[in-house]
Design an enzyme around this catalytic site. Sequence first.
Site, PDB file in Angstrom:
ATOM      1  N   CYS A   1       0.864  -1.185   0.000  1.00  8.12           N
ATOM      2  CA  CYS A   1       0.000   0.000   0.000  1.00  8.12           C
ATOM      3  C   CYS A   1       0.895   1.228   0.000  1.00  8.12           C
ATOM      4  O   CYS A   1       2.103   1.107  -0.232  1.00  8.12           O
ATOM      5  CB  CYS A   1      -0.967  -0.016   1.185  1.00  8.12           C
ATOM      6  SG  CYS A   1      -0.166   0.060   2.801  1.00  8.12           S
TER       7      CYS A   1
ATOM      8  N   ARG B   1      -3.217  -0.466   5.389  1.00  2.00           N
ATOM      9  CA  ARG B   1      -3.830  -1.543   4.607  1.00  2.00           C
ATOM     10  C   ARG B   1      -2.951  -2.767   4.424  1.00  2.00           C
ATOM     11  O   ARG B   1      -3.404  -3.898   4.647  1.00  2.00           O
ATOM     12  CB  ARG B   1      -4.251  -0.989   3.222  1.00  2.00           C
ATOM     13  CG  ARG B   1      -5.358   0.041   3.317  1.00  2.00           C
ATOM     14  CD  ARG B   1      -5.501   0.806   2.021  1.00  2.00           C
ATOM     15  NE  ARG B   1      -4.362   1.682   1.784  1.00  2.00           N
ATOM     16  CZ  ARG B   1      -4.162   2.377   0.684  1.00  2.00           C
ATOM     17  NH1 ARG B   1      -5.012   2.261  -0.323  1.00  2.00           N
ATOM     18  NH2 ARG B   1      -3.122   3.169   0.565  1.00  2.00           N
TER      19      ARG B   1
ATOM     20  N   ASP C   1      -7.740   3.975   1.028  1.00  2.00           N
ATOM     21  CA  ASP C   1      -6.849   4.467   2.073  1.00  2.00           C
ATOM     22  C   ASP C   1      -7.686   4.977   3.260  1.00  2.00           C
ATOM     23  O   ASP C   1      -8.472   5.905   3.099  1.00  2.00           O
ATOM     24  CB  ASP C   1      -6.020   5.616   1.470  1.00  2.00           C
ATOM     25  CG  ASP C   1      -4.947   6.115   2.409  1.00  2.00           C
ATOM     26  OD1 ASP C   1      -4.973   5.756   3.602  1.00  2.00           O
ATOM     27  OD2 ASP C   1      -4.077   6.875   1.935  1.00  2.00           O
TER      28      ASP C   1
HETATM   29  P1  4NP Z   1      -1.653   2.943   4.084  1.00  2.00           P
HETATM   30  O1  4NP Z   1      -2.200   4.341   4.650  1.00  2.00           O
HETATM   31  O2  4NP Z   1      -1.145   3.218   2.675  1.00  2.00           O
HETATM   32  O3  4NP Z   1      -2.845   2.068   4.093  1.00  2.00           O
HETATM   33  O4  4NP Z   1      -0.554   2.503   5.019  1.00  2.00           O
HETATM   34  C1  4NP Z   1      -1.395   5.482   4.666  1.00  2.00           C
HETATM   35  C2  4NP Z   1      -0.623   5.760   5.772  1.00  2.00           C
HETATM   36  C3  4NP Z   1       0.179   6.880   5.797  1.00  2.00           C
HETATM   37  C4  4NP Z   1       0.202   7.730   4.709  1.00  2.00           C
HETATM   38  C5  4NP Z   1      -0.567   7.451   3.605  1.00  2.00           C
HETATM   39  C6  4NP Z   1      -1.372   6.336   3.577  1.00  2.00           C
HETATM   40  N1  4NP Z   1       1.000   8.889   4.735  1.00  2.00           N
HETATM   41  O5  4NP Z   1       0.944   9.680   3.784  1.00  2.00           O
HETATM   42  O6  4NP Z   1       1.743   9.098   5.710  1.00  2.00           O
END
Ligand code: 4NP
Length: 175
Positions: A29, A35, A147
């Site tokens: 992800c 995720r 997300d």
């Molecule tokens: P993930 O969610 O892709 O599901 O881990 C996110 C967590 C952090 C960030 C973006 C998406 N971020 O920009 O820090």
Amino acid sequence: MVNHKVNHKTIELINSLKGKEKIKILFVCLGNICRSPAAQGVMEALVAERGVANRFEIDSAGIGGWHVGDLPDKRMRVHASRRGLELTHRARQVRPYDFGEFDMVVAMDDNNVEELLDRARTPEDERKIVRMTDFARHHAGAESVPDPYYEGAEGFELVLDLLEDSCSGLLDALT
Ligand code: 4NP
């Protein structure tokens, strides 16, 4: 059995892996704190439940490196723990070498797919990239695992619902 969204390239990949002694899956992800570590936890629990843990190696990684070394987001850990999952993965970034290491690279959304295609070194690497929700059966219309980072509790619950559905579809396709 895989659903209608799975294209013939993905079906070929799945078929090529079916007889393999060990299948290595990398979930990807954006940040590797919501995720994909949840996908890893869901899949690890599923293979254990079905007595096939020794046939799989499962890991996760992020497109970005902002959270390298961190545990999954506290909210993701809380929601996962309510379903009996303890998420202990430490975030890491995807590296080109991962395409050599893993048989399948499972992206959570189309942005992840695009970023992974940019990082793939060869057409063989590209063929390993698949989309998580293509294996969903109960959420057959889902195009992505969205997300949840800027969402509320329902965003995290939706992620887990989609992952349980999709991981079970993926495991059935592979076994
Ligand atoms: P993930 O969610 O892709 O599901 O881990 C996110 C967590 C952090 C960030 C973006 C998406 N971020 O920009 O820090």
